[in-house]
Scaffold this motif. Structure first.
Motif, PDB file in Angstrom:
ATOM      1  N   ASN A 170     -18.533 -41.950 -16.105  1.00  0.00           N
ATOM      2  CA  ASN A 170     -18.736 -43.307 -16.420  1.00  0.00           C
ATOM      3  C   ASN A 170     -17.478 -43.900 -16.656  1.00  0.00           C
ATOM      4  O   ASN A 170     -17.122 -45.111 -16.341  1.00  0.00           O
ATOM      5  CB  ASN A 170     -19.700 -43.655 -17.542  1.00  0.00           C
ATOM      6  CG  ASN A 170     -21.227 -43.105 -17.408  1.00  0.00           C
ATOM      7  OD1 ASN A 170     -21.540 -43.150 -16.317  1.00  0.00           O
ATOM      8  ND2 ASN A 170     -21.933 -42.933 -18.359  1.00  0.00           N
ATOM      9  N   LEU A 171     -16.433 -43.102 -17.011  1.00  0.00           N
ATOM     10  CA  LEU A 171     -14.932 -43.681 -17.446  1.00  0.00           C
ATOM     11  C   LEU A 171     -14.352 -44.001 -16.087  1.00  0.00           C
ATOM     12  O   LEU A 171     -13.503 -45.013 -16.104  1.00  0.00           O
ATOM     13  CB  LEU A 171     -14.155 -42.533 -18.406  1.00  0.00           C
ATOM     14  CG  LEU A 171     -14.887 -42.816 -19.877  1.00  0.00           C
ATOM     15  CD1 LEU A 171     -14.264 -41.503 -20.536  1.00  0.00           C
ATOM     16  CD2 LEU A 171     -14.472 -44.250 -20.501  1.00  0.00           C
ATOM     17  N   ILE A 172     -14.644 -43.138 -15.218  1.00  0.00           N
ATOM     18  CA  ILE A 172     -14.141 -43.112 -13.792  1.00  0.00           C
ATOM     19  C   ILE A 172     -14.633 -44.610 -13.244  1.00  0.00           C
ATOM     20  O   ILE A 172     -13.784 -45.157 -12.848  1.00  0.00           O
ATOM     21  CB  ILE A 172     -14.511 -42.042 -12.793  1.00  0.00           C
ATOM     22  CG1 ILE A 172     -13.626 -40.771 -13.561  1.00  0.00           C
ATOM     23  CG2 ILE A 172     -13.714 -42.480 -11.375  1.00  0.00           C
ATOM     24  CD1 ILE A 172     -14.073 -39.409 -12.764  1.00  0.00           C
ATOM     25  N   ILE A 173     -15.974 -44.821 -13.471  1.00  0.00           N
ATOM     26  CA  ILE A 173     -16.549 -45.900 -13.003  1.00  0.00           C
ATOM     27  C   ILE A 173     -15.802 -47.224 -13.581  1.00  0.00           C
ATOM     28  O   ILE A 173     -15.402 -48.309 -12.969  1.00  0.00           O
ATOM     29  CB  ILE A 173     -17.914 -46.075 -13.005  1.00  0.00           C
ATOM     30  CG1 ILE A 173     -18.579 -44.781 -11.989  1.00  0.00           C
ATOM     31  CG2 ILE A 173     -18.615 -47.500 -12.743  1.00  0.00           C
ATOM     32  CD1 ILE A 173     -20.104 -44.608 -12.151  1.00  0.00           C
ATOM     33  N   ASP A 174     -15.552 -47.151 -14.873  1.00  0.00           N
ATOM     34  CA  ASP A 174     -14.923 -48.260 -15.587  1.00  0.00           C
ATOM     35  C   ASP A 174     -13.577 -48.512 -15.127  1.00  0.00           C
ATOM     36  O   ASP A 174     -13.193 -49.536 -14.781  1.00  0.00           O
ATOM     37  CB  ASP A 174     -14.996 -47.828 -17.045  1.00  0.00           C
ATOM     38  CG  ASP A 174     -16.261 -47.986 -17.868  1.00  0.00           C
ATOM     39  OD1 ASP A 174     -17.158 -48.329 -17.152  1.00  0.00           O
ATOM     40  OD2 ASP A 174     -16.464 -47.354 -18.963  1.00  0.00           O
ATOM     41  N   HIS A 175     -12.938 -47.471 -14.892  1.00  0.00           N
ATOM     42  CA  HIS A 175     -11.486 -47.549 -14.420  1.00  0.00           C
ATOM     43  C   HIS A 175     -11.432 -48.357 -13.041  1.00  0.00           C
ATOM     44  O   HIS A 175     -10.606 -49.139 -12.851  1.00  0.00           O
ATOM     45  CB  HIS A 175     -11.002 -46.100 -14.145  1.00  0.00           C
ATOM     46  CG  HIS A 175      -9.589 -46.024 -13.402  1.00  0.00           C
ATOM     47  ND1 HIS A 175      -8.397 -46.706 -13.845  1.00  0.00           N
ATOM     48  CD2 HIS A 175      -9.534 -46.003 -11.878  1.00  0.00           C
ATOM     49  CE1 HIS A 175      -7.568 -46.682 -12.820  1.00  0.00           C
ATOM     50  NE2 HIS A 175      -8.173 -46.123 -11.651  1.00  0.00           N
ATOM     51  N   PHE A 176     -12.352 -48.019 -11.971  1.00  0.00           N
ATOM     52  CA  PHE A 176     -12.406 -48.495 -10.623  1.00  0.00           C
ATOM     53  C   PHE A 176     -12.820 -49.891 -10.906  1.00  0.00           C
ATOM     54  O   PHE A 176     -12.600 -50.821 -10.248  1.00  0.00           O
ATOM     55  CB  PHE A 176     -13.231 -47.736  -9.812  1.00  0.00           C
ATOM     56  CG  PHE A 176     -12.562 -46.324  -9.307  1.00  0.00           C
ATOM     57  CD1 PHE A 176     -11.500 -46.699  -8.479  1.00  0.00           C
ATOM     58  CD2 PHE A 176     -12.899 -45.370  -9.572  1.00  0.00           C
ATOM     59  CE1 PHE A 176     -10.862 -45.622  -7.832  1.00  0.00           C
ATOM     60  CE2 PHE A 176     -12.206 -44.230  -9.333  1.00  0.00           C
ATOM     61  CZ  PHE A 176     -11.034 -44.298  -8.203  1.00  0.00           C
ATOM     62  N   ARG A 177     -13.759 -50.254 -11.924  1.00  0.00           N
ATOM     63  CA  ARG A 177     -14.305 -51.806 -12.078  1.00  0.00           C
ATOM     64  C   ARG A 177     -13.103 -52.706 -12.495  1.00  0.00           C
ATOM     65  O   ARG A 177     -13.105 -53.615 -12.172  1.00  0.00           O
ATOM     66  CB  ARG A 177     -15.455 -51.788 -12.894  1.00  0.00           C
ATOM     67  CG  ARG A 177     -16.674 -51.136 -12.429  1.00  0.00           C
ATOM     68  CD  ARG A 177     -17.975 -51.489 -13.042  1.00  0.00           C
ATOM     69  NE  ARG A 177     -19.245 -51.263 -12.505  1.00  0.00           N
ATOM     70  CZ  ARG A 177     -20.373 -50.311 -13.063  1.00  0.00           C
ATOM     71  NH1 ARG A 177     -20.228 -50.250 -14.387  1.00  0.00           N
ATOM     72  NH2 ARG A 177     -21.031 -49.903 -12.261  1.00  0.00           N
ATOM     73  N   LYS A 178     -12.593 -52.004 -13.573  1.00  0.00           N
ATOM     74  CA  LYS A 178     -11.344 -52.750 -13.980  1.00  0.00           C
ATOM     75  C   LYS A 178     -10.272 -53.174 -12.859  1.00  0.00           C
ATOM     76  O   LYS A 178      -9.737 -53.979 -12.875  1.00  0.00           O
ATOM     77  CB  LYS A 178     -10.497 -51.892 -15.161  1.00  0.00           C
ATOM     78  CG  LYS A 178     -11.141 -52.147 -16.434  1.00  0.00           C
ATOM     79  CD  LYS A 178     -10.399 -51.392 -17.607  1.00  0.00           C
ATOM     80  CE  LYS A 178     -11.232 -50.596 -18.257  1.00  0.00           C
ATOM     81  NZ  LYS A 178     -10.581 -49.483 -19.152  1.00  0.00           N
ATOM     82  N   ASN A 179      -9.985 -52.087 -11.845  1.00  0.00           N
ATOM     83  CA  ASN A 179      -8.948 -52.259 -10.834  1.00  0.00           C
ATOM     84  C   ASN A 179      -9.764 -53.009  -9.633  1.00  0.00           C
ATOM     85  O   ASN A 179      -9.127 -52.853  -8.665  1.00  0.00           O
ATOM     86  CB  ASN A 179      -8.470 -51.063 -10.630  1.00  0.00           C
ATOM     87  CG  ASN A 179      -7.603 -50.832 -11.623  1.00  0.00           C
ATOM     88  OD1 ASN A 179      -6.849 -51.363 -12.391  1.00  0.00           O
ATOM     89  ND2 ASN A 179      -7.928 -49.583 -12.459  1.00  0.00           N
ATOM     90  N   ASN A 180     -11.021 -53.635  -9.668  1.00  0.00           N
ATOM     91  CA  ASN A 180     -11.706 -54.078  -8.566  1.00  0.00           C
ATOM     92  C   ASN A 180     -11.930 -53.322  -7.377  1.00  0.00           C
ATOM     93  O   ASN A 180     -11.946 -53.987  -6.402  1.00  0.00           O
ATOM     94  CB  ASN A 180     -11.287 -55.412  -8.041  1.00  0.00           C
ATOM     95  CG  ASN A 180     -11.563 -56.393  -9.024  1.00  0.00           C
ATOM     96  OD1 ASN A 180     -12.599 -56.484  -9.722  1.00  0.00           O
ATOM     97  ND2 ASN A 180     -10.702 -57.732  -9.277  1.00  0.00           N
ATOM     98  N   ARG A 181     -12.061 -51.988  -7.505  1.00  0.00           N
ATOM     99  CA  ARG A 181     -12.300 -51.309  -6.393  1.00  0.00           C
ATOM    100  C   ARG A 181     -13.215 -50.040  -6.727  1.00  0.00           C
ATOM    101  O   ARG A 181     -13.009 -49.502  -7.892  1.00  0.00           O
ATOM    102  CB  ARG A 181     -11.055 -50.566  -5.490  1.00  0.00           C
ATOM    103  CG  ARG A 181     -10.346 -49.941  -6.406  1.00  0.00           C
ATOM    104  CD  ARG A 181      -8.783 -49.368  -5.743  1.00  0.00           C
ATOM    105  NE  ARG A 181      -8.220 -48.467  -6.296  1.00  0.00           N
ATOM    106  CZ  ARG A 181      -8.116 -47.175  -6.355  1.00  0.00           C
ATOM    107  NH1 ARG A 181      -9.075 -46.575  -5.196  1.00  0.00           N
ATOM    108  NH2 ARG A 181      -7.678 -46.275  -6.833  1.00  0.00           N
TER     109      ARG A 181
END
Length: 194
Positions: free
Chosen positions: A84-95
């Motif tokens: 879930n934290l990985i997904i949050d990281h990518f969402r923050k970076n728009n990819r």
């Protein structure tokens, strides 16, 4: 290296009852697998290290609150937190990353909300329409070169051959087309953004 025979559940329980070293043993036991999983998704050591740290901060907070109840499934629980934290990281970076559907995680848990994408498509379409209207205001020779270059992806050599002018003339027309577009954009305070 000697593997401890103490179960994860026992160590979790010991930590929740105040034994700080139990958490250290859990981290040591699972660090390589969790870190490798995170790194395999982000491909950046610093980001992987940050997500790994954040994962265990969440683990600690949850255990301290007494909110953990995954009886005997500590590693899958921690991996879900990391996931879930990985997904949050990518969402923050728009990819969004490419996740494989395997036994630990379901691919449907990483699909993003398309509402934002639809909004971006609408804005992009409006910007493209605005740019086309601006291009229509250019002198015919500049408009022709710009359209060939930007929309037909033609080289200046191809433009030169098709229009019957020298490459330098084609380059000059493109340059003036861009200068004139900038003038119109500045004059009307047009904001072109997507």
């Amino acid at each position: 290296m000697k593997q401890s025979t103490t179960t994860d559940a026992f160590l979790v329980n010991a930590y929740m009852n105040g034994n700080e070293s139990a958490l250290s043993e859990l981290i040591t036991r699972h660090k390589q697998r969790i870190y490798s999983f995170i790194y395999s998704k982000v491909f950046d050591r610093d980001v992987a290290e940050d997500i790994f740290q954040d994962t265990f901060i969440k683990v600690i907070k949850t255990l301290k609150k007494g909110a953990y109840n995954e009886e005997g499934k500590f590693l899958p629980w921690v991996m879900r937190i990391a996931h879930n934290l990985i997904i949050d990281h990518f969402r923050k970076n728009n990819r969004m990353p490419k996740f494989e559907n395997n036994t630990d995680f379901n691919i449907f848990s990483v699909l993003s909300d398309n509402a934002l994408n639809i909004e971006k498509q609408i804005i992009k379409g409006q910007v493209e329409d605005d740019v086309r209207r601006l291009i229509e205001e250019l002198p015919e020779d500049q408009k022709e070169v710009l359209m060939m270059r930007m929309y037909k992806d033609m080289s200046f050599k191809e433009i030169s051959e098709q229009t019957g002018v020298s490459i330098n003339t084609a380059l000059g027309r493109m340059r003036y087309a861009l200068i004139n577009l900038r003038k119109v954009i500045d004059k009307h305070n047009i904001i072109l953004t997507n």
